[in-house]
Design a protein around this motif. Structure first.
Motif, PDB file in Angstrom:
ATOM      1  N   PRO A  75       0.793  -1.235   0.000  1.00 57.61           N
ATOM      2  CA  PRO A  75       0.000   0.000   0.000  1.00 57.61           C
ATOM      3  C   PRO A  75       0.822   1.280   0.000  1.00 57.61           C
ATOM      4  N   ALA A  76       1.995   1.241  -0.589  1.00 55.20           N
ATOM      5  CA  ALA A  76       2.859   2.429  -0.665  1.00 55.20           C
ATOM      6  C   ALA A  76       3.865   2.217  -1.785  1.00 55.20           C
ATOM      7  N   ILE A  77       4.565   3.279  -2.132  1.00 50.46           N
ATOM      8  CA  ILE A  77       5.705   3.166  -3.039  1.00 50.46           C
ATOM      9  C   ILE A  77       6.924   3.721  -2.307  1.00 50.46           C
ATOM     10  N   THR A  78       8.094   3.268  -2.685  1.00 51.47           N
ATOM     11  CA  THR A  78       9.320   3.746  -2.056  1.00 51.47           C
ATOM     12  C   THR A  78      10.113   4.585  -3.043  1.00 51.47           C
ATOM     13  N   LEU A  79      10.396   5.805  -2.652  1.00 47.74           N
ATOM     14  CA  LEU A  79      11.208   6.709  -3.469  1.00 47.74           C
ATOM     15  C   LEU A  79      12.639   6.675  -2.946  1.00 47.74           C
ATOM     16  N   THR A  80      13.591   6.511  -3.836  1.00 52.20           N
ATOM     17  CA  THR A  80      15.003   6.487  -3.479  1.00 52.20           C
ATOM     18  C   THR A  80      15.752   7.503  -4.315  1.00 52.20           C
ATOM     19  N   ALA A  81      16.585   8.304  -3.655  1.00 51.40           N
ATOM     20  CA  ALA A  81      17.318   9.364  -4.347  1.00 51.40           C
ATOM     21  C   ALA A  81      18.760   8.928  -4.595  1.00 51.40           C
ATOM     22  N   PRO A  82      19.138   8.645  -5.849  1.00 56.26           N
ATOM     23  CA  PRO A  82      20.533   8.328  -6.146  1.00 56.26           C
ATOM     24  C   PRO A  82      21.434   9.556  -6.045  1.00 56.26           C
ATOM     25  N   ALA A  83      20.827  10.725  -6.096  1.00 56.52           N
ATOM     26  CA  ALA A  83      21.521  12.001  -5.885  1.00 56.52           C
ATOM     27  C   ALA A  83      20.495  12.935  -5.239  1.00 56.52           C
ATOM     28  N   ASP A  84      20.935  14.110  -4.806  1.00 57.45           N
ATOM     29  CA  ASP A  84      20.008  15.051  -4.181  1.00 57.45           C
ATOM     30  C   ASP A  84      18.808  15.274  -5.101  1.00 57.45           C
ATOM     31  N   ALA A  85      17.601  15.148  -4.530  1.00 52.19           N
ATOM     32  CA  ALA A  85      16.392  15.252  -5.344  1.00 52.19           C
ATOM     33  C   ALA A  85      15.329  16.044  -4.600  1.00 52.19           C
ATOM     34  N   SER A  86      14.402  16.588  -5.365  1.00 50.74           N
ATOM     35  CA  SER A  86      13.282  17.329  -4.812  1.00 50.74           C
ATOM     36  C   SER A  86      12.016  16.912  -5.549  1.00 50.74           C
ATOM     37  N   VAL A  87      10.950  16.728  -4.796  1.00 53.19           N
ATOM     38  CA  VAL A  87       9.670  16.300  -5.356  1.00 53.19           C
ATOM     39  C   VAL A  87       8.597  17.301  -4.931  1.00 53.19           C
ATOM     40  N   THR A  88       7.773  17.701  -5.883  1.00 58.95           N
ATOM     41  CA  THR A  88       6.664  18.602  -5.593  1.00 58.95           C
ATOM     42  C   THR A  88       5.378  17.800  -5.470  1.00 58.95           C
ATOM     43  N   LEU A  89       4.690  17.960  -4.337  1.00 60.18           N
ATOM     44  CA  LEU A  89       3.436  17.261  -4.082  1.00 60.18           C
ATOM     45  C   LEU A  89       2.276  18.092  -4.604  1.00 60.18           C
ATOM     46  N   SER A  90       1.241  17.409  -5.074  1.00 58.00           N
ATOM     47  CA  SER A  90       0.085  18.130  -5.612  1.00 58.00           C
ATOM     48  C   SER A  90      -0.752  18.771  -4.517  1.00 58.00           C
ATOM     49  N   SER A  91      -0.589  18.306  -3.272  1.00 55.56           N
ATOM     50  CA  SER A  91      -1.294  18.885  -2.128  1.00 55.56           C
ATOM     51  C   SER A  91      -0.317  19.038  -0.974  1.00 55.56           C
ATOM     52  N   PRO A  92      -0.507  20.069  -0.134  1.00 60.28           N
ATOM     53  CA  PRO A  92       0.419  20.257   0.988  1.00 60.28           C
ATOM     54  C   PRO A  92       0.248  19.188   2.053  1.00 60.28           C
ATOM     55  N   ALA A  93       1.344  18.861   2.713  1.00 57.11           N
ATOM     56  CA  ALA A  93       1.336  17.858   3.775  1.00 57.11           C
ATOM     57  C   ALA A  93       1.418  18.542   5.133  1.00 57.11           C
ATOM     58  N   THR A  94       0.809  17.908   6.099  1.00 58.82           N
ATOM     59  CA  THR A  94       0.905  18.353   7.484  1.00 58.82           C
ATOM     60  C   THR A  94       1.878  17.447   8.208  1.00 58.82           C
ATOM     61  N   VAL A  95       2.901  18.054   8.831  1.00 57.94           N
ATOM     62  CA  VAL A  95       3.964  17.270   9.451  1.00 57.94           C
ATOM     63  C   VAL A  95       3.771  17.243  10.962  1.00 57.94           C
ATOM     64  N   ALA A  96       3.759  16.038  11.523  1.00 56.52           N
ATOM     65  CA  ALA A  96       3.618  15.858  12.969  1.00 56.52           C
ATOM     66  C   ALA A  96       4.977  16.015  13.646  1.00 56.52           C
ATOM     67  N   SER A  97       4.967  16.028  14.984  1.00 58.16           N
ATOM     68  CA  SER A  97       6.201  16.236  15.735  1.00 58.16           C
ATOM     69  C   SER A  97       7.205  15.104  15.523  1.00 58.16           C
ATOM     70  N   ASP A  98       6.720  13.900  15.189  1.00 62.45           N
ATOM     71  CA  ASP A  98       7.642  12.782  14.953  1.00 62.45           C
ATOM     72  C   ASP A  98       8.160  12.738  13.523  1.00 62.45           C
ATOM     73  N   GLY A  99       7.794  13.748  12.725  1.00 59.51           N
ATOM     74  CA  GLY A  99       8.273  13.819  11.352  1.00 59.51           C
ATOM     75  C   GLY A  99       7.369  13.165  10.340  1.00 59.51           C
ATOM     76  N   THR A 100       6.321  12.496  10.791  1.00 57.69           N
ATOM     77  CA  THR A 100       5.382  11.852   9.876  1.00 57.69           C
ATOM     78  C   THR A 100       4.487  12.902   9.232  1.00 57.69           C
ATOM     79  N   ALA A 101       4.362  12.832   7.937  1.00 62.07           N
ATOM     80  CA  ALA A 101       3.537  13.793   7.202  1.00 62.07           C
ATOM     81  C   ALA A 101       2.260  13.104   6.733  1.00 62.07           C
ATOM     82  N   THR A 102       1.160  13.834   6.748  1.00 62.21           N
ATOM     83  CA  THR A 102      -0.107  13.293   6.261  1.00 62.21           C
ATOM     84  C   THR A 102      -0.694  14.244   5.231  1.00 62.21           C
TER      85      THR A 102
END
Length: 222
Positions: free
Chosen positions: A158-185
């Motif tokens: 139920p997920a995909i794994t993104l791996t960066a072979p070099a420094d990378a940046s991804v733009t999300l179509s919707s903003p994420a809310t980040v919790a104190s433990d670093g988990t984003a929803t």
């Protein structure tokens, strides 16, 4: 004497028949020439060109796999990983949880594009760099052909794994809310998706992955 004469007559007749058969049987060269002429006379029809698979290196084309639509064809096609649907788009990938509609005649759920991940610097549709019956690795490549980011997908995951072979940046179509433990929803309608990273950061619609970092978006729940 009469029997001997009859036998001689029979042999002469047989020899004559054999001679006629040899004379009328065409040679192998004549048969080949005739076949070539017949093939040349057949009508020609133009069919739609076969789409080449987008693969990296000498990887065999992953035909007849559940994800084949992601690496074949000139446009964005979808695949169903169960429970998520995945759609290859220009420079990225979209994922979502299909909404199943039930009627008296049909049970179906179209691919959902709840979250689109646009890989900065990537062009075109992704190409497969690894493939097996369960899943595949999709490479997002820059204009010069180098791999900017990789996405690993698998059936039943139920997920995909993104791996960066070099420094990378991804733009999300919707903003994420980040919790104190670093988990984003990301909340899309009635569905909540989770985005976790190992070595990366999430800030609004920007996912930043330093070289070697990974991220896992997915896990839609209602």
């Amino acid at each position: 004497m009469l029997l001997a004469a009859a036998a001689v007559a029979g042999m002469v007749t047989l020899a004559a028949c054999d001679g006629d058969a040899a004379a009328t049987t065409p040679s192998s060269d004549a048969v080949a020439a005739s076949s070539a002429s017949s093939v040349a006379d057949l009508p020609e029809r133009s069919l739609a060109p076969a789409d080449l698979a987008r693969v990296v290196g000498d990887l065999p084309a992953p035909t007849n796999r559940w994800y084949s639509g992601l690496v074949f064809g000139p446009g964005p096609y979808s695949a169903f990983a169960d429970p998520l649907s995945l759609t290859a788009v220009e420079g990225g990938i979209a994922l979502g949880l299909p909404r199943v509609q039930v009627t008296a005649d049909l049970i179906a759920g179209a691919a959902a594009r709840d979250i689109t991940l646009q890989v900065d610097g990537a062009v075109g549709l992704p190409a497969a760099s690894a493939a097996d019956p369960v899943g595949a690795t999709l490479d997002f490549r820059g204009g010069e052909g180098s791999t900017v980011l990789q996405a690993s997908i698998a059936k039943g995951w139920p997920a995909i794994t993104l791996t960066a072979p070099a420094d990378a940046s991804v733009t999300l179509s919707s903003p994420a809310t980040v919790a104190s433990d670093g988990t984003a929803t990301l909340v899309i309608g009635a569905t909540t998706y989770v985005l976790v990273t190992d070595g990366g950061t999430v800030d609004g619609t920007t996912l930043t992955l330093p070289e070697g970092a990974t991220a896992q978006p997915g896990g839609g729940a209602r």
